[in-house]
Design an enzyme around this catalytic site. Structure first.
Site, PDB file in Angstrom:
ATOM      1  N   HIS B 109      -5.400  -2.078  13.782  1.00 33.40           N
ATOM      2  CA  HIS B 109      -5.389  -1.768  12.202  1.00 33.40           C
ATOM      3  C   HIS B 109      -4.718  -0.323  12.066  1.00 33.40           C
ATOM      4  CE1 HIS B 109      -7.619  -2.185   8.348  1.00 33.40           C
ATOM      5  NE2 HIS B 109      -7.345  -0.880   7.909  1.00 33.40           N
ATOM      6  N   THR B 145      -1.919  -3.448   7.876  1.00 31.44           N
ATOM      7  CA  THR B 145      -3.009  -2.171   7.577  1.00 31.44           C
ATOM      8  C   THR B 145      -3.057  -1.882   6.249  1.00 31.44           C
ATOM      9  OG1 THR B 145      -2.607  -1.854   9.936  1.00 31.44           O
ATOM     10  CG2 THR B 145      -3.724  -0.071   8.288  1.00 31.44           C
ATOM     11  N   GLU B 146      -4.004  -1.910   5.276  1.00 31.92           N
ATOM     12  CA  GLU B 146      -4.034  -1.527   4.241  1.00 31.92           C
ATOM     13  C   GLU B 146      -2.856  -1.836   3.069  1.00 31.92           C
ATOM     14  OE1 GLU B 146      -7.059   0.519   3.541  1.00 31.92           O
ATOM     15  OE2 GLU B 146      -7.537   0.221   5.726  1.00 31.92           O
ATOM     16  N   LEU B 147      -2.550  -3.316   3.443  1.00 30.23           N
ATOM     17  CA  LEU B 147      -1.559  -3.819   2.580  1.00 30.23           C
ATOM     18  C   LEU B 147      -0.175  -3.000   2.630  1.00 30.23           C
ATOM     19  CD1 LEU B 147      -3.025  -5.310  -0.613  1.00 30.23           C
ATOM     20  CD2 LEU B 147      -2.835  -6.284   2.042  1.00 30.23           C
ATOM     21  N   TRP B 299      -2.019  -0.520  -0.646  1.00 28.21           N
ATOM     22  CA  TRP B 299      -3.339  -0.573  -1.821  1.00 28.21           C
ATOM     23  C   TRP B 299      -3.984   0.671  -1.899  1.00 28.21           C
ATOM     24  CZ3 TRP B 299      -7.209  -4.768  -0.022  1.00 28.21           C
ATOM     25  CH2 TRP B 299      -8.022  -4.387   1.212  1.00 28.21           C
TER      26      TRP B 299
END
Lengths: 449, 412
Positions: B109, B145-147, B299
């Site tokens: 991640h 990771t986190e878009l 995001w």
């Protein structure tokens, strides 16, 4: 001498709230933290209120713009006695401040005075002005001698004087003016606000339950609204004096802007600085422990303590015992200029206070661009998000912070920049607005017609 | 026939302990085992087990018409493996329904794509293996990771053989166009981009329990009616959110499980609507336009950029230092050291260092295990100082003369 008409003492009636402040220290008589804070708050408040300030001692040469400053040492007590009696209403005499060093006569009668007619005190002096004699409140030292008697007499005289003034709200500062505040509220029925800069529990520890503590507790119970200088002090008021939160409105202190400067250090090592009284409250012994811990890992650091107090000698010994005396320096008392000189060369500022209602010195360090490592037991930690915070007993954590700051320029610069941003929100104007808004929010001001 | 595409992110980092300056050189174990287990247990009970049970129930109840997709980070899978096999099993059970897709991400991640493409590829492959092992699926869809997303990433992922990639539907790039269609990432040939419908997604993920929100309390029929408005004007409604939304960010008491329980039924009431996994939707629908994202988007936070992890000097310094170690870490050939290095790359460490809204006490603070962003940075850098020494020693021990037949014992 001419007696100024009483109306000169009364601010003109406007839509601004009229605030009667009661102070103890006030420049130039004492330049301690409390005096400066009261002074700066009053000045800032003059934008939002008409402020009259009664203090024990004033110097007529010290004029503060937009502030009615009344020193009790310039008011004739005999005249005050007559206030409230039918036709002598407007006879308050203002006299010149006379710097006298007469030995005070001793008065055995220290029973509480219920009536000014019988009021006599070592702190009431008879002076001669021309052919008349005047009796004035005179104390040479605000805190020496019988302080309890001083604050009691101050309270009685201020209360009498207040009867001749027109105001909407009483605003007292700390325990020294609480008797005055309570007397005035009792006599006039005006709402009483108490500004709390410091408490006996901060100074003496939680076990302090003496006369001053009782005074504070009684005063805060009697007041309508309390304005501690931080949430931290709000908690002390709530936890140690059992005052409900509904009566507590924290108002953080502001700071005077300065022109910071940098100076060349007189030694090549990095410098970690402590500024403050060397008393229990400031946790100076923890500074020695922190220094020892840091020096175990980095010898290129000097620790400097600026200030004096009863811990001076024990601290010297402690540093010597730990074998760090060659890197540990006690300067004794320093005036403002010298403190600033130190700030101009320091690399890290440390404030290990055990119980610090606010902690203005940390903000001063920030003004000089020094990263601050401060105890969580301080009010200033609530407004300085750009600082590293530790529990005052957590030596390892504080030492770790200092080492990280000294060795990691990225961290140092980040903390510095964040602290600069915090400075924008620390101003006496913010404090003054919050005070006046607080009066309103708690419905303490008369409703305007 | 528009499809609702649910994608849930499951992630838990290995949080670092309060690693002091004085631990450097003395303590080579960096993780806060106790805290990690405590949080894992809490979230397992409040969210993972309950929500998995609910999803399984919904799949069964709707006889295969309810479908969802997941991405589970490698660090989360590892923690399930070690401490919560029951949670892992409940995901395996879901994988057997045929209605659940597991997609790719970086194992750790991490922010690796920004710093090292090679490390990024290594982590994506690692994660893919893990997914194959547990869920018997070969991921064909990727989410970073986190878009975190850009044209360059989409091209890179296309070359790695993926048919679709997820990203945020960012207004500044989308303009007046709808997020409810598949798009062609600029500069790619075949890969399709799914854009998160952040309005509808955030209605569930953020606003659901907000009593000041005009739509509170939100019920499934209302939400379904908003989804149904897409009819005739889009093909995919991409509801992307953290899985922890259910039961953790939005507590059970808010009614979020009841909402979930009724949602499929309400959506399916409109006969034109169905649920699809991401792969199914990618196969079914054509791209409508080109989505051009030259700079990284994500995001996270209102900015939808990298500022949640890389806005201040501390975050940048920490990230730079960890990726500077790449060559040396790989040179040691030591799997354990490579794993420690990977775990230090997890984006959460940088998220905790964020000072963007620090003084206001924001969402970063909610997730941080530390008192302040400075602490997050200081502990991380202390760990890194220790780890760098370990790596130096390990590199010096590697004999370049001949191929070692046997692996050296790990030094940590």
């Amino acid at each position: 001498m001419t007696t100024p008409p009483l109306s000169d003492l009364i601010p003109a009636r406007t839509e601004l709230p009229r605030v009667l402040m009661l102070g103890w220290e006030f420049p130039p008589v004492i330049n301690g933290g409390l005096g400066v804070a009261c002074h700066d708050l009053c000045i800032a408040m003059s934008k939002y209120a008409n402020v009259t300030m009664i203090i024990p001692k004033s110097n007529p040469d010290f004029v503060v713009k937009n502030l009615n400053l009344i020193g009790l040492n310039t008011i004739d007590a005999k005249t005050l006695r007559n206030i409230g009696h039918a036709d002598s209403y407007k006879k308050v005499k203002q006299v010149h401040f006379i710097n006298t060093h007469l030995n005070p006569y001793y008065n055995n009668n220290l029973e509480p005075h219920h009536d000014l007619q019988n009021l006599s005190s070592q702190y009431l002096k008879t002076i001669k002005i021309g052919n008349e004699t005047a009796e004035i409140f005179q104390i040479d030292d605000l805190y020496g001698g019988d302080v309890i008697e001083k604050v009691t007499i101050f309270g009685k005289l201020a209360a009498k004087l207040a009867l001749s003034l027109d105001f909407d709200i009483i605003h007292a500062h700390d325990w020294m003016t609480m008797i005055a505040g309570m007397e005035i509220k009792a006599k006039t029925g005006k709402p009483l606000v108490m500004h709390i800069h410091s408490l006996e529990v901060d100074r003496g520890g939680p076990q302090s339950k003496g006369w001053v503590y009782q005074m504070e507790k009684h005063g805060m119970e009697y007041a309508d609204l309390l304005m501690p200088v931080s949430n931290f002090t709000g908690h002390v008021i709530h936890d140690y004096y059992q005052i409900p939160w509904s009566k507590i409105l924290p108002v953080h202190n502001g700071i005077r802007p300065v022109e910071p400067f940098k100076s060349e250090a007189m030694f090549k090592e990095k410098m970690v600085l402590f500024v403050g009284r060397l008393t229990r409250q400031k946790g100076p012994e923890f500074f020695v422990d922190i220094a020892e811990k840091v020096l175990q890992h980095d010898q290129n650091v000097r620790f400097v303590m600026a200030g004096t107090g009863e811990y001076f000698n024990p601290l010297l010994e402690r540093a010597a015992q730990r074998g760090i005396a060659h890197r540990f320096h006690l300067t004794g008392f320093l005036n403002l200029d010298k403190v600033r000189k130190l700030l101009s060369i320091a690399d890290v500022y440390v404030m290990p206070s055990v119980s610090e209602p606010f902690g203005l010195s940390a903000v001063e360090a920030v003004q000089f661009g020094i990263p601050a490592v401060i105890s969580k037991q301080s009010g200033v930690s609530e407004v300085l998000s750009g600082s590293l915070k530790f529990d005052y007993w957590d030596i390892n954590r504080a030492a770790g912070y200092i080492l990280s700051l000294l060795h990691d320029p990225v961290l140092l610069e980040n903390v510095r920049q964040d602290a600069y941003k915090d400075l924008k929100n620390i101003s006496w104007d913010h404090s003054a607005q919050k005070v006046v808004n607080g009066y309103n929010a708690h419905h303490l001001l008369p409703v305007m017609a | 026939m528009p499809s609702v595409c649910f994608y849930f992110q499951v992630h838990q980092p290995f949080r670092l302990k309060r690693y002091s300056f004085f631990d450097i050189g003395r303590d080579h174990f960096y993780e806060d085992d106790e805290k990690n287990r405590l949080i894992l247990d809490k979230v397992s009970e409040k969210c993972y087990l309950k929500t998995n049970r609910k999803i399984l129930d919904l799949i069964n109840r709707h006889k295969g018409k309810f479908k969802v997709s997941y991405s589970i980070s490698g660090t989360a899978l590892e923690q399930f493996e070690n401490h919560r096999p029951d949670v892992l099993q409940s995901f395996i059970d879901l994988s057997k329904t045929g209605c659940v897709e597991f997609i790719s991400e970086t194992y750790y991640h991490s922010l690796s794509f920004i710093y090292s493409k090679e490390e990024f590829r290594r982590q994506v492959e690692m994660h893919k293996e893990k997914i194959k092992t547990y869920f018997n699926q070969v991921p064909k869809v990727f989410r970073n990771t986190e878009l975190i997303y850009s044209n360059e990433l989409a091209s890179f992922i296309e070359k790695m053989g993926y048919k679709a990639i997820l990203c945020e539907g960012v207004d500044r790039h989308l303009g007046s166009r709808t997020p409810n269609s598949l798009y062609q990432p600029a500069g790619t040939l075949k890969i399709k981009a799914f854009l998160k419908n952040y309005r509808l997604s955030d209605d569930i993920a953020f606003r659901f329990s907000d009593r000041n929100w005009s739509e509170w309390p939100l019920h499934a029929d209302t939400f379904a009616s908003w989804v149904h408005k897409v009819a005739g004007n889009g093909e995919v409604i991409n509801l992307f959110m953290d899985y922890e939304t259910f039961g953790e960010h939005q507590w059970e008491e808010t009614g979020v499980f009841d909402f979930l329980d009724h949602l499929p039924k309400e959506i399916l009431k409109h006969s034109d609507f169905d649920f699809k996994t991401l792969s199914e939707a990618a196969d079914q629908y054509k791209v409508r336009d080109i989505y051009d994202v030259p700079e990284f988007t994500s995001w996270a936070d209102a900015e939808r950029d990298l500022s949640a992890w890389l806005s201040n000097a501390m975050e940048k310094e920490a990230a730079k230092r960890i990726y500077q170690l790449e060559e040396k870490v790989l040179k040691t050939g030591n799997k354990d050291l490579m794993d420690v290095w990977g775990k230090l790359q997890t984006s959460d460490h940088f998220y905790y260092m964020c000072t963007k809204f620090w003084s206001d006490g924001d969402v970063h603070k909610y997730f941080s295990p530390y008192d302040s962003p400075y602490d997050a940075y200081i502990y991380f850098m202390n760990v890194l100082a220790d780890f760098e020494t370990t790596i130096e020693e390990a590199v010096n021990q590697v004999k370049p003369v001949k191929k070692a037949g046997k692996k050296k014992e790990p030094t940590v």
